[in-house]
Design a protein around this motif. Structure first.
Motif, short mmCIF file in Angstrom:
data_model
loop_
_atom_site.label_atom_id
_atom_site.label_comp_id
_atom_site.label_asym_id
_atom_site.label_seq_id
_atom_site.Cartn_x
_atom_site.Cartn_y
_atom_site.Cartn_z
N SER A 69 -27.53 38.57 -12.29
CA SER A 69 -29.03 39.64 -12.50
C SER A 69 -28.15 40.93 -13.49
O SER A 69 -28.58 41.38 -14.11
CB SER A 69 -29.55 39.66 -11.46
OG SER A 69 -28.10 40.15 -10.57
N ASP A 70 -26.75 40.36 -13.29
CA ASP A 70 -25.73 41.78 -14.51
C ASP A 70 -26.18 41.64 -16.00
O ASP A 70 -26.19 42.30 -16.56
CB ASP A 70 -24.95 42.17 -13.56
CG ASP A 70 -24.45 42.95 -12.52
OD1 ASP A 70 -25.20 43.48 -12.22
OD2 ASP A 70 -23.94 42.37 -11.47
N ILE A 71 -26.19 40.32 -15.83
CA ILE A 71 -25.58 39.81 -17.29
C ILE A 71 -27.08 40.17 -17.84
O ILE A 71 -27.78 40.29 -19.11
CB ILE A 71 -25.57 37.85 -16.97
CG1 ILE A 71 -24.49 37.63 -16.94
CG2 ILE A 71 -25.45 37.68 -18.99
CD1 ILE A 71 -23.28 36.40 -16.99
N LEU A 72 -27.91 39.55 -17.43
CA LEU A 72 -29.87 39.87 -17.55
C LEU A 72 -29.92 41.16 -17.70
O LEU A 72 -30.45 41.18 -18.96
CB LEU A 72 -30.58 38.85 -17.06
CG LEU A 72 -30.58 37.30 -16.94
CD1 LEU A 72 -32.12 37.01 -15.86
CD2 LEU A 72 -30.78 36.91 -18.24
N THR A 73 -29.48 41.62 -17.54
CA THR A 73 -30.01 43.37 -17.25
C THR A 73 -29.07 43.84 -18.84
O THR A 73 -29.81 44.46 -18.96
CB THR A 73 -29.51 44.34 -15.88
OG1 THR A 73 -30.37 43.49 -14.70
CG2 THR A 73 -29.41 45.70 -16.06
N VAL A 74 -27.87 43.69 -18.84
CA VAL A 74 -27.67 44.12 -19.97
C VAL A 74 -28.02 43.17 -21.36
O VAL A 74 -27.89 43.73 -22.28
CB VAL A 74 -25.23 43.89 -20.11
CG1 VAL A 74 -24.74 44.27 -21.55
CG2 VAL A 74 -25.16 44.78 -18.91
N LEU A 75 -28.45 42.39 -21.00
CA LEU A 75 -28.71 41.14 -21.98
C LEU A 75 -29.75 42.19 -22.74
O LEU A 75 -31.07 41.82 -23.88
CB LEU A 75 -28.84 39.88 -22.24
CG LEU A 75 -27.53 39.18 -22.01
CD1 LEU A 75 -28.11 37.28 -21.87
CD2 LEU A 75 -26.76 39.42 -23.37
N GLY A 76 -30.76 42.70 -21.50
CA GLY A 76 -31.97 42.75 -21.47
C GLY A 76 -32.42 44.23 -22.65
O GLY A 76 -32.99 44.87 -23.46
N TYR A 77 -31.23 45.11 -22.63
CA TYR A 77 -30.86 46.27 -23.65
C TYR A 77 -30.47 45.82 -24.79
O TYR A 77 -30.88 46.33 -25.54
CB TYR A 77 -30.26 47.04 -23.08
CG TYR A 77 -29.74 48.10 -22.16
CD1 TYR A 77 -30.66 48.64 -21.63
CD2 TYR A 77 -29.44 47.18 -20.41
CE1 TYR A 77 -30.82 49.55 -20.81
CE2 TYR A 77 -29.96 48.06 -19.48
CZ TYR A 77 -30.54 49.57 -19.45
OH TYR A 77 -31.03 50.36 -18.06
N LEU A 78 -30.69 44.50 -25.23
CA LEU A 78 -30.18 44.37 -26.52
C LEU A 78 -31.36 43.63 -27.12
O LEU A 78 -32.30 42.80 -26.50
CB LEU A 78 -29.88 42.64 -26.94
CG LEU A 78 -27.86 43.16 -26.33
CD1 LEU A 78 -27.46 41.25 -26.40
CD2 LEU A 78 -27.28 43.13 -27.74
N LEU A 112 -26.79 48.80 -12.55
CA LEU A 112 -25.40 46.80 -12.47
C LEU A 112 -25.19 47.39 -11.38
O LEU A 112 -24.92 48.51 -10.35
CB LEU A 112 -23.82 47.30 -13.86
CG LEU A 112 -24.70 47.19 -15.10
CD1 LEU A 112 -23.61 47.06 -16.07
CD2 LEU A 112 -25.59 46.00 -15.25
N SER A 113 -24.52 45.84 -10.74
CA SER A 113 -23.41 45.85 -9.18
C SER A 113 -22.36 46.79 -9.45
O SER A 113 -22.24 47.10 -10.49
CB SER A 113 -23.82 44.26 -8.71
OG SER A 113 -22.75 44.19 -9.08
N SER A 114 -21.86 47.26 -8.68
CA SER A 114 -20.15 47.33 -8.83
C SER A 114 -19.23 46.30 -8.73
O SER A 114 -18.22 45.85 -9.70
CB SER A 114 -19.71 47.61 -7.01
OG SER A 114 -19.75 46.71 -6.25
N ASP A 115 -19.96 45.40 -8.97
CA ASP A 115 -18.69 44.02 -9.15
C ASP A 115 -19.05 43.74 -10.99
O ASP A 115 -18.04 43.94 -11.95
CB ASP A 115 -18.90 42.92 -8.58
CG ASP A 115 -18.70 41.89 -9.19
OD1 ASP A 115 -16.69 42.09 -9.20
OD2 ASP A 115 -18.52 40.20 -10.22
N GLY A 116 -20.76 43.96 -11.00
CA GLY A 116 -21.16 44.35 -12.82
C GLY A 116 -20.55 44.88 -13.26
O GLY A 116 -20.31 45.21 -14.92
#
Length: 129
Positions: A69-78, A112-116
């Motif tokens: 979900s953290d990866i998809l969140t960032v990719l969603g901004y692209l 993002l999560s804290s780890d993300g």
């Protein structure tokens, strides 16, 4: 290493679409003389700094291990145009500047999560190095 890098080949294709029919060597020579590439066919710092040539960021082993979900969140901004897919699924590229902007926006929006957050901050440091 060949001097006819993907940058030179892409430029030749773009020029052909515009009606200019240059050989790879002619395209290479024009880009070299204009300071867009060095003798090895790689973009010059000047061309990158002035936005004439984009930089692509690749993870040879895929994106860093983190929650999907953290990866998809960032990719969603692209923008989709910033992602370049390859025949090998673990070797896709992303334009560097849009990726930096997407990471910064995701961090700013606190989505993002804290780890993300920790892992994307590390990627951002790597991108800005």
């Amino acid at each position: 290493m060949t001097k006819y890098t993907p940058l030179v080949k892409d430029m030749q294709k773009d020029l052909k679409k515009q009606g200019y029919h240059f050989s790879l060597e002619q395209t290479y020579q024009h880009l070299l003389k204009a300071n867009f590439i060095d003798a090895d066919g790689q973009p010059t710092k000047w061309a990158i700094k002035n936005g004439y040539v984009g930089i692509e960021y690749s993870y040879p082993q895929g994106m860093p291990t983190q929650d999907e979900s953290d990866i998809l969140t960032v990719l969603g901004y692209l923008p989709q145009s910033a992602i370049h897919y390859n025949d090998r699924p673990n070797l896709s590229g992303i334009d560097k500047e849009p990726l930096k902007k997407a990471i910064k926006q995701a961090l700013h929006d606190d989505v993002l999560s804290s780890d993300g957050r920790r892992k994307w901050k590390k990627v951002l440091l790597d991108l800005e190095a």
